[in-house]
Design an enzyme around this catalytic site. Structure first.
Site, PDB file in Angstrom:
ATOM      1  CB  CYS A   2      -0.967   0.043   1.263  1.00 60.28           C
ATOM      2  SG  CYS A   2      -2.216  -1.261   1.088  1.00 60.28           S
ATOM      3  NE  ARG A  27       4.519   1.856  -0.270  1.00 59.64           N
ATOM      4  CZ  ARG A  27       5.742   1.592   0.916  1.00 59.64           C
ATOM      5  NH1 ARG A  27       6.809   1.750   0.532  1.00 59.64           N
ATOM      6  NH2 ARG A  27       5.187   1.014   2.154  1.00 59.64           N
ATOM      7  CD1 TRP A  75      -0.043  -6.473  -2.994  1.00 61.85           C
ATOM      8  CD2 TRP A  75      -0.133  -6.887  -0.646  1.00 61.85           C
ATOM      9  NE1 TRP A  75       0.294  -7.748  -2.724  1.00 61.85           N
ATOM     10  CE2 TRP A  75       0.109  -8.084  -1.515  1.00 61.85           C
ATOM     11  CE3 TRP A  75      -0.526  -6.825   0.521  1.00 61.85           C
ATOM     12  CZ2 TRP A  75       0.429  -9.267  -0.972  1.00 61.85           C
ATOM     13  CZ3 TRP A  75      -0.235  -8.191   1.289  1.00 61.85           C
ATOM     14  CH2 TRP A  75       0.122  -9.458   0.553  1.00 61.85           C
ATOM     15  CG  ASN A 101       1.481   0.872   4.263  1.00 61.08           C
ATOM     16  OD1 ASN A 101       1.196  -0.409   3.905  1.00 61.08           O
ATOM     17  ND2 ASN A 101       2.711   1.099   4.389  1.00 61.08           N
ATOM     18  N   GLY A 102      -0.691  -0.741   6.521  1.00 64.37           N
ATOM     19  CA  GLY A 102      -0.518  -1.537   7.514  1.00 64.37           C
ATOM     20  C   GLY A 102      -1.434  -2.683   7.957  1.00 64.37           C
ATOM     21  CD  GLU A 487      17.131 -13.079  -6.933  1.00 66.71           C
ATOM     22  OE1 GLU A 487      16.688 -13.860  -6.023  1.00 66.71           O
ATOM     23  OE2 GLU A 487      16.785 -12.416  -7.625  1.00 66.71           O
ATOM     24  CE  LYS A 491      13.576 -11.350  -9.349  1.00 67.23           C
ATOM     25  NZ  LYS A 491      14.497 -11.089  -7.815  1.00 67.23           N
ATOM     26  CD  GLU A 494       9.992 -11.469  -8.253  1.00 68.04           C
ATOM     27  OE1 GLU A 494       9.418 -11.109  -7.501  1.00 68.04           O
ATOM     28  OE2 GLU A 494      11.058 -11.640  -8.420  1.00 68.04           O
ATOM     29  CG  HIS A 510      19.112 -36.856  -3.818  1.00 67.60           C
ATOM     30  ND1 HIS A 510      19.461 -38.416  -3.377  1.00 67.60           N
ATOM     31  CD2 HIS A 510      20.245 -36.189  -3.826  1.00 67.60           C
ATOM     32  CE1 HIS A 510      20.851 -38.189  -3.308  1.00 67.60           C
ATOM     33  NE2 HIS A 510      21.364 -36.980  -3.674  1.00 67.60           N
ATOM     34  CE  LYS A 609      11.371  -3.034  -5.034  1.00 66.66           C
ATOM     35  NZ  LYS A 609      12.093  -4.204  -5.902  1.00 66.66           N
TER      36      LYS A 609
HETATM   37  C1  F6R Z   1      11.843 -10.565  -5.429  1.00 68.40           C
HETATM   38  C2  F6R Z   1      11.361  -9.613  -4.482  1.00 68.40           C
HETATM   39  C3  F6R Z   1      10.866 -10.127  -2.875  1.00 68.40           C
HETATM   40  C4  F6R Z   1      12.096  -9.289  -1.943  1.00 68.40           C
HETATM   41  C5  F6R Z   1      11.349  -9.454  -0.637  1.00 68.40           C
HETATM   42  C6  F6R Z   1      12.119  -8.900   0.536  1.00 68.40           C
HETATM   43  O1  F6R Z   1      12.056 -10.036  -6.594  1.00 68.40           O
HETATM   44  O2  F6R Z   1      11.471  -8.435  -4.514  1.00 68.40           O
HETATM   45  O3  F6R Z   1      11.254 -11.448  -2.820  1.00 68.40           O
HETATM   46  O4  F6R Z   1      13.269  -9.622  -1.999  1.00 68.40           O
HETATM   47  O5  F6R Z   1       9.911  -9.080  -0.614  1.00 68.40           O
HETATM   48  O6  F6R Z   1      12.124  -7.371   0.360  1.00 68.40           O
HETATM   49  P1  F6R Z   1      13.251  -6.424   1.131  1.00 68.40           P
HETATM   50  O7  F6R Z   1      14.501  -6.994   0.487  1.00 68.40           O
HETATM   51  O8  F6R Z   1      12.742  -4.977   0.892  1.00 68.40           O
HETATM   52  O9  F6R Z   1      13.183  -6.936   2.643  1.00 68.40           O
END
Ligand code: F6R
Length: 614
Positions: A2, A27, A75, A101-102, A487, A491, A494, A510, A609
């Site tokens: 949010c 966000r 969000w 937000n929260g 990772e 990527k 998502e 395994h 985000k």
């Molecule tokens: C993946 C991504 C999320 C963040 C995770 C932690 O691309 O962006 O998995 O890495 O939500 O966020 P931060 O680093 O802001 O604590």
């Protein structure tokens, strides 16, 4: 999670609020809304499901006048994304409107209390409870809005950044925060409110970072007033932002994610600037110079983070164990915080977070701190909660990361971990002078090697187009590149919504090997290091089962080429630095697959985000 914006000043608020929402859309983008108090004293709320552009469309024929207002991009947590759960929420009398937000944890008990007092609720949100409670306090105690917000928030358990406006009061905007970010921008005869600095920077670089349990009164033509929940008046500290407008624009790229992938040589240079001395081949991290004895004394390091930052943490384990010979445990913050972990007196907890606002990471830090651990933070957003909670820490200086999928934050986090591990190893004498200087030298030219990889963008784009058919992907890697495989998989899933798994390559036999057939793409991260022969065997095992192999290999590698369907080459470097290179083609691969599938790369479904709620 949010985004909230607010404005009070001489200009019309609507355009400023909408622009701010666009900047904060990363966000959350389930719904958006705006509340405006105009000079006639009307309080108009407009809100709608979907993105900010839907809200703009919706408002085309509405009265959008007003020089004070609040706005929100959501969000969803409590209640599905629809018009009625969108913010702002009115109070019962429609005299107040709130954005939030929260998460309000005790919202059900407060709601029951208010229902018993005759309040009716229009939404399923926890937020509506807060605005109703504020109104209840105002009516019961016959007090003004500022006081009522204090009283109401004293009864609230949870996290909040809120903005509240009042009908018939075009001169007032109240805001407060606890465990959700909130910044006040201070301009000439105008004030701004936002979840981060991006909606503010265009107008002023003077900001106040609100602290937990602080309530701010913003009044027209007045100095702002800040009090804590106990009503004690506090002196606001104005800070200067160092952000540029260019940092938060796409700059000719189709998506923020692509811009941020291409920014990595620059963001790494900024990250190392003043820390890596190219002439002396040395690392100097001021954040740890006073704390070396903590590393000398500690029996282990615990690294905690979420998502991509957790993957950087996994690389941190390899770094600290191999360079410093300090045992390291790495744990996702959401597990760590709830399992009553054993924290030893001399433990160092390293928390990693791009946003510095991830609720689980903050809770894990709090827990470790309470139990006496020394807390070291690695984060990107200056002034964020992580930065403020640590005993010491290092900013990654990646610049704003706006694409929801993390890219440059990851590589700068890894760079900070490398620099920290090297500096500690030197101090602890766990590295030879020769190894130390060789690795530092390599690190100092890593940007140019990333540039070389970025030049292969067209090849990677072509490979991506071939694999849009896939429903599943497997990513394999070993050693330092096992977290890179994870990772790469994250990527891809998502932003393209293709299911993907990252595995340590030898684990494949395994279980996951059962998935391999001629349809299954396998991305193998296989640069030429100690485990190369082993991973070559893993590649052959895949080939024998007709899997389709995309291999990330060292320049000039001919052996894997014989078995792989496609190869992407990376320049040679030190093994411990290789994740900084191998991850780049994986970022590009996922980006172009997602684009070819027509996905909304910067705002993938269901994501936001920064995850400021549990
Ligand atoms: C993946 C991504 C999320 C963040 C995770 C932690 O691309 O962006 O998995 O890495 O939500 O966020 P931060 O680093 O802001 O604590």
């Amino acid at each position: 999670m949010c985004g909230i914006v607010g404005y009070l000043g001489d200009r019309q608020a609507f355009d400023i609020l909408i622009k701010g929402l666009h900047r904060l859309e990363y966000r959350g983008y389930d719904s958006a809304g705006v509340a405006l108090v105009n000079d006639d004293g009307n309080l108009n709320v407009y809100k709608t499901k979907g993105k900010v552009k839907n809200l703009e469309e919706y408002c085309k024929d509405k009265n959008i006048s007003g020089t004070v207002g609040i706005a929100h991009t959501r969000w969803a947590t409590h209640g599905e994304p629809n018009d009625k759960n969108a913010h702002p929420h009115y109070s019962q009398s429609k005299n107040l409107a709130i954005i939030h937000n929260g998460i309000i944890e005790n919202y059900l008990s407060l709601k029951t209390f208010l229902i018993n007092k005759g309040y009716e609720f229009k939404s399923e949100t926890d937020t509506e409870v807060v605005v109703q409670l504020i109104e209840y306090v105002m009516q019961e105690q016959k007090c003004d809005l500022y006081k009522a917000v204090h009283q109401a928030l004293s009864q609230v358990v949870g996290a909040y950044a809120i903005g509240v406006v009042e009908r018939n009061n075009p001169n007032l905007l109240i805001a407060a925060r606890k465990a959700s970010p909130l910044i006040v921008g201070v301009g000439e005869n105008e004030y701004f409110l936002a979840s981060d600095a991006s909606p503010i920077i265009e107008y002023t670089n003077k900001v106040i970072y609100l602290n937990d349990e602080e309530v701010v009164k913003i009044e027209r033509n007045q100095e702002i007033e800040i009090r804590n929940l106990k009503s004690v008046k506090l002196q606001p500290t104005i800070k200067e932002l160092s952000l540029n407008l260019d940092d938060i624009e796409k700059g000719g790229f189709d998506h923020f994610m692509l811009k941020e992938i291409f920014e990595q040589p620059k963001s790494l240079a900024l990250c190392m600037n003043g820390r890596l001395n190219k002439e002396l081949n040395e690392i100097k991290l001021s954040a740890i110079t006073d704390y070396y004895e903590k590393f000398e004394k500690c029996k282990r390091i615990v690294i905690t983070a979420c998502g991509t930052s957790w993957h950087a943490g996994l690389i941190g384990k390899y770094l600290f164990e191999s360079l410093c010979r300090i045992p390291v445990e790495v744990e996702v913050a959401s597990e760590f915080r709830y399992r009553n972990p054993v924290i030893l007196p001399d433990d160092i907890l390293i928390a990693i977070s791009q946003s510095g606002e991830t609720a689980d990471t903050l809770a894990a830090m709090e827990l470790a701190k309470k139990q006496g651990a020394f807390v070291f933070g690695i984060c990107n957003v200056v002034g964020s909660s992580v930065a403020r909670m640590t005993d010491t820490g290092v900013y990654t200086h990646a610049g704003p990361e706006i694409g929801v999928a993390s890219t440059k934050a990851f590589t700068t986090q890894v760079a900070v971990l490398v620099m920290t591990a090297l500096a500690v190893a030197k101090k602890l004498n766990t590295i030879t002078e020769e190894d130390y200087h060789r690795i530092v030298k390599e690190l100092s030219v890593i940007e140019t090697k990333i540039e070389e990889i970025l030049k292969q963008v067209d090849t990677i784009k072509d490979i991506s187009k071939i694999f849009t058919y896939a429903k599943n992907f497997i990513y394999l890697g070993r050693g330092f590149n096992y977290p890179v495989a994870m990772e790469g998989a994250l990527k891809l899933k998502e932003i393209s919504y293709i299911h993907a798994e990252g595995y340590p390559a030898a684990e494949m036999k395994h279980g996951p090997i059962a998935l391999i057939d001629e349809e299954m793409p396998i991305v193998v991260v296989a640069p030429h290091y100690a485990m190369y022969q082993k991973i070559l065997s893993n590649v052959q095992e895949v080939k024998a089962r007709k899997g389709r192999i995309i291999a990330i290999v060292s320049q000039g590698d001919e052996d894997i080429k014989k078995n792989a369907d496609y190869t992407i080459e990376i320049p040679s470097t030190e093994e411990c630095l290789s994740p900084l290179l191998t991850v780049i083609p994986l970022q590009l691969l996922s980006y172009y697959i997602a684009v070819a599938k027509g996905r909304d790369v910067d705002q993938p479904r269901n994501l936001a985000k920064s995850v400021t709620v549990e």
